[in-house]
Design an enzyme around this catalytic site. Sequence first.
Site, short mmCIF file in Angstrom:
data_model
loop_
_atom_site.label_atom_id
_atom_site.label_comp_id
_atom_site.label_asym_id
_atom_site.label_seq_id
_atom_site.Cartn_x
_atom_site.Cartn_y
_atom_site.Cartn_z
N GLY A 1 22.53 11.74 -31.09
CA GLY A 1 22.07 12.35 -29.85
C GLY A 1 22.54 11.61 -28.63
N ALA A 2 22.75 10.30 -28.74
CA ALA A 2 23.21 9.54 -27.59
C ALA A 2 24.61 9.98 -27.17
CB ALA A 2 23.21 8.04 -27.93
N GLY B 1 0.81 -1.21 0.00
CA GLY B 1 0.00 0.00 0.00
C GLY B 1 0.85 1.26 0.00
N GLY B 2 0.33 2.29 0.68
CA GLY B 2 1.01 3.58 0.72
C GLY B 2 2.39 3.52 1.34
#
Length: 529
Positions: free
Chosen positions: A419-420, A184-185
């Site tokens: 771009g890499a 859960g949280g």
Amino acid sequence: MVTSHEPSPAGPRHDLRQRVAELAAARSDLLAGPSPDATGRQHAKGKLTVRERLELLFDTGSFREIEGFRRHRAAGFGLEHHRPPSDGVVTGWGKVHGRTVFAYAHDFRIFGGSLGEAHAEKIHKVMDLAESAGAPLVSLSDGAGARIQEGTTALAGYGGIFRRNVRASGVIPQISVMLGPCAGGATYSPALTDFVFMVRGIAQMYLTGPDVVRSVTGEEVSHEQLGGADAHAGVSGVAGFVYDTEEDCLADVRHLLSMLPANNREPPPAVAPADDRDRDCPALLDLVPGDPNRAYDMRAVIEEIVDDGDLFEAHASWAPNVLCGLARLDGHVVGIVANQPAVLAGVLDIPASEKAARFVQTCDAFSIPLVTLVDVPGFLPGREQEHGGIIRHGAKLLYAYCNATVPRIQLILRKAYGGAYIVMDSRSIGADLSFAWPSNEIAVMGAEGAANVVFRREIAGAPDPEAAREQRIKEYVQELMHPYHAAERGLVDDVVDPAATRRILIDGLEMLRAKQARLPSRKHGNPPS
């Protein structure tokens, strides 16, 4: 059950020795735990008790507990008849390799380690102390989540933990060690910390458990398949380190702490190196093939360069096409980011970009210099990557490097395309120094692809298209991809002998140790989501 040692009525002449004896008895019962049966059940699950874990984490005899006698004040649902001291969490501080570290550790034997109001307040206090003292915080998680009997006060307790996690982020190192269930949280606290450790077989993390999954989706899945250590280490990327035993896990938590500064105002701890700072690395000439299309293990390259071959790798099982880890060069801690040609040729994809970006941010937050080893053919192409958001995920890595003010050195081993190449800490985005081996190929794309694009019509109309294509590829390599092309244009500081790599990196980092860099005044940046 722990024996209750209530203080006896005392007049002005009460013997202090009697009070000390009562305190010693109460503390002895507290350390013994709730009951032998509860301890037996914990051991039967293959789990250590909270005290055994703390003994492994801290230097012998150094742990100082606080609020050990704290009890909950909830009434109803049977809680008023069961008020064990500690309320299911042990908090305090001690020494790890002689340096102060704070910790809180759930005791699953008490209320299943669930969090109630008093339990949460103890955690809040130790988190505040860690931040005030400027020392790392370690959580040993083994709890069943919010205590249902205490309702909204338990939920509010988690909110206080999350707020403190965020406030301390980038201020002190925060390490989560998962040694039991976390659902859960409660899972958001580990996700907000810097490093997450998990132990196979006993630790699970998930927002919704198998029963909820089955009722909502009809899917049958086990606790381990849904949120076990290997699932989070290799699939989700939530866990950075995974182990078979608690002993090995906590030993490596200690090792990690030995490489981290106490806080963001201190440098990482340096040690006297046993490895010769000036030693050559001739083995590198054989480890990296001259053929740019042949794979090799970048991990072996790193181990040849760093002190004693010791790389403490994070997220080894997740996005293995990029390597991230801590090491030492001449006794000083550095963060290593490197493409891994042995996996997907070392391309950058969505998980690799996220993994490297997070690691770069962590190193920058704690003043750990960065060394980036580049052998990258580009970003992974395809519809799946584009629709998955490779643009924004790749931009996370770009943002992290551009935002980093620590010393940064780039080393290009072979391919550095498109771009890499830019994203892998090129000079154009702020690397302080960039070096390249004579085998480097820095270009917009590979020679074959470039020739097919630039000379497409010429090749198609040639009497012998294949011969024309080979000729143009050769010319492109000679003109734009030779080893000194980037150096001639100031994008590489030097083309270096691979055998001298270790010495060159150490010299560069030594020169940059007093680097001063400031970002523009702003509330905070807005990184890609």
